[in-house]
Design a protein around this motif. Structure first.
Motif, PDB file in Angstrom:
ATOM      1  N   ARG A   1       2.551   1.813  -3.403  1.00  0.00           N
ATOM      2  CA  ARG A   1       1.652   2.411  -4.396  1.00  0.00           C
ATOM      3  C   ARG A   1       1.466   3.900  -4.134  1.00  0.00           C
ATOM      4  NH1 ARG A   1      -1.708  -2.013  -3.231  1.00  0.00           N
ATOM      5  NH2 ARG A   1      -0.985  -3.667  -4.591  1.00  0.00           N
ATOM      6  N   ARG A   2       1.208   4.225  -2.893  1.00  0.00           N
ATOM      7  CA  ARG A   2       0.919   5.618  -2.548  1.00  0.00           C
ATOM      8  C   ARG A   2       2.133   6.513  -2.797  1.00  0.00           C
ATOM      9  NH1 ARG A   2       1.802   8.175   2.168  1.00  0.00           N
ATOM     10  NH2 ARG A   2       2.103   6.253   3.336  1.00  0.00           N
ATOM     11  N   ARG A   3       3.273   6.061  -2.316  1.00  0.00           N
ATOM     12  CA  ARG A   3       4.458   6.920  -2.429  1.00  0.00           C
ATOM     13  C   ARG A   3       4.940   7.066  -3.872  1.00  0.00           C
ATOM     14  NH1 ARG A   3       5.802   8.787   2.280  1.00  0.00           N
ATOM     15  NH2 ARG A   3       5.678   7.543   4.179  1.00  0.00           N
TER      16      ARG A   3
ATOM     17  N   ARG B   1       3.021   7.244  -6.488  1.00  0.00           N
ATOM     18  CA  ARG B   1       2.198   8.298  -7.092  1.00  0.00           C
ATOM     19  C   ARG B   1       2.594   9.668  -6.568  1.00  0.00           C
ATOM     20  NH1 ARG B   1      -2.001   6.366  -9.860  1.00  0.00           N
ATOM     21  NH2 ARG B   1      -2.997   8.403  -9.918  1.00  0.00           N
ATOM     22  N   GLU B   2       2.912   9.715  -5.292  1.00  0.00           N
ATOM     23  CA  GLU B   2       3.297  11.007  -4.704  1.00  0.00           C
ATOM     24  C   GLU B   2       4.532  11.571  -5.396  1.00  0.00           C
ATOM     25  OE1 GLU B   2       1.530  10.296  -0.195  1.00  0.00           O
ATOM     26  OE2 GLU B   2       3.692  10.233  -0.503  1.00  0.00           O
TER      27      GLU B   2
ATOM     28  N   GLU C   1       0.835  -1.205   0.000  1.00  0.00           N
ATOM     29  CA  GLU C   1       0.000   0.000   0.000  1.00  0.00           C
ATOM     30  C   GLU C   1       0.871   1.258   0.000  1.00  0.00           C
ATOM     31  OE1 GLU C   1      -2.784   2.016  -0.767  1.00  0.00           O
ATOM     32  OE2 GLU C   1      -3.092  -0.164  -0.786  1.00  0.00           O
ATOM     33  N   GLU C   2       1.892   1.213   0.837  1.00  0.00           N
ATOM     34  CA  GLU C   2       2.791   2.363   0.941  1.00  0.00           C
ATOM     35  C   GLU C   2       3.552   2.562  -0.385  1.00  0.00           C
ATOM     36  OE1 GLU C   2       5.510   2.091   4.234  1.00  0.00           O
ATOM     37  OE2 GLU C   2       6.169   4.168   3.966  1.00  0.00           O
TER      38      GLU C   2
ATOM     39  N   LYS D   1      -3.635  15.810  -7.064  1.00  0.00           N
ATOM     40  CA  LYS D   1      -4.271  14.801  -6.203  1.00  0.00           C
ATOM     41  C   LYS D   1      -5.739  14.620  -6.577  1.00  0.00           C
ATOM     42  CE  LYS D   1      -2.504  14.675  -1.478  1.00  0.00           C
ATOM     43  NZ  LYS D   1      -2.674  15.475  -0.282  1.00  0.00           N
TER      44      LYS D   1
END
Ligand code: TYM
Length: 318
Positions: free
Chosen positions: A60-62, A64-65, A57-58, A283
């Motif tokens: 994927r999120r990071r 994109r960030e 999860e982390e 975002k």
């Protein structure tokens, strides 16, 4: 017309981006790519990050960030090819081929490995091998310049050595020797404790944090009590304000560390406001990042696969 020299760089999606990443590396990308002098490839080094971050999860999120951050700071996806390292299989494939050329004692001299060893850390094979994947990242695209902070300089030297060794052993000119491009003035951005700003030291000033987070970080900057200029505050301040202006401000507020930190907070907020606004906008529009990564993957695969064909021919597996 001669082809433009290639620029390659990457950032690991570990931890929140901080102003050390921005002033040390990312901002240079904007300046270098604006000039239109280079053909830029900028990627998210997600496979490198796996060495320390094992949470899907982390990841994927990071990831994109990071892409949002690059676009928010002013990189134009029409000019720059953005991609994820994991989207381009040639990186790990070439890494293996480099593994077969490189000796253990050579990699044992790498700073990152020696640091980890000095801390008695259990070192995974990926960390030991880190410079080989990085050499592949760089050499697949015939990078001429690799803009990085000072801490990555040795990795570029290793990539150069590896290119040179491959070319020599296989009597070929498959790889171009890359140069690091380090912005002297900000080669090392100091953190709140005066050491290099780094996620692993817990001394960072966030790039996209809230005002509260930013204030907290600035207020925690370590100052001595000599009454002289607070060097750690000044070092960060000069990233966002001219030294001429700062001389005056610091003279007027001599010994008033809290006030100087408050001025720094205001200046950082002002400097970062447009970047943050753009980030928030991205975002709200997730498809922009998806489209950029799909296009980047397509292009990076074509370019790297052409290089792999040369590599396979040189080593005799085609
Ligand atoms: P990473 O993700 O640690 O950092 C990304 C970039 O930010 C620079 N940097 C700094 N510069 C100055 N002062 C600081 N305090 C500071 N902190 C970070 C880093 O030098 C880096 O340029 N191994 C790389 C990622 C990578 C890469 C590549 C880079 C993988 N493959 C190929 C270039 C080419 C890394 O760990 O960066």
């Amino acid at each position: 017309m001669a082809e433009k020299p290639v620029l390659v760089s990457g950032v690991k999606p570990t931890g929140d981006l901080h102003i050390g990443n921005y002033f040390g590396a990312m901002r240079q990308f904007v300046e270098l790519t604006k000039e239109g002098k280079y053909k830029p490839y900028i990627f998210v080094a997600d496979y490198h990050a796996l060495n320390t971050m094992q949470d899907a999860e982390e990841m994927r999120r990071r990831t994109r960030e990071i892409v949002m951050a690059y676009i928010a700071i002013g990189l134009d996806p029409k000019e720059v090819t953005f991609f994820k390292q994991s989207d381009v299989p040639a990186h790990t494939e070439l890494c293996w081929i480099f593994d077969t050329l490189t000796t253990m004692p050579y990699l044992m001299r790498a700073h990152a490995f020696k640091d980890a060893e000095a801390k008695n850390k259990e070192i995974n094979v990926g960390t030991f091998n880190y410079p080989m994947l990085m050499a592949a990242d760089i050499l697949l695209y015939d990078a001429a310049v690799v803009p990085v902070g000072q801490d990555q300089k040795q990795h570029i030297e290793i990539a150069r050595d590896t290119a040179e060794k491959f070319n020599r052993i296989y009597k070929s000119e498959v790889f171009t020797l890359p140069e690091p491009y380090i912005m002297g003035e900000v080669a090392v951005v100091p953190g709140t404790d005066g050491r290099k700003m780094s996620k692993s030291y817990g001394n960072v000033i966030p790039l996209f944090g809230s005002t509260d987070e930013l204030s907290k970080a600035v207020m925690s900057i370590v100052t001595d009590s000599s009454g002289q200029r607070p060097e750690n505050v000044y070092a960060v301040h000069k990233l966002v304000r001219s030294e001429r202006e700062l001389e005056q401000i610091y003279a007027e507020h001599k010994g008033k560390y809290k006030e100087l930190k408050e001025i720094l907070i205001t200046d950082l907020e002002r400097y970062l406001a447009p970047i943050r606004a753009k980030y928030e906008e991205l975002k709200e529009n997730p498809s922009i990042v998806d489209d950029v990564l799909v296009a980047g993957k397509r292009e990076a695969r074509v370019v790297s696969e052409a290089k792999m064909e040369q590599v396979r021919a040189a080593i005799g597996v085609n």
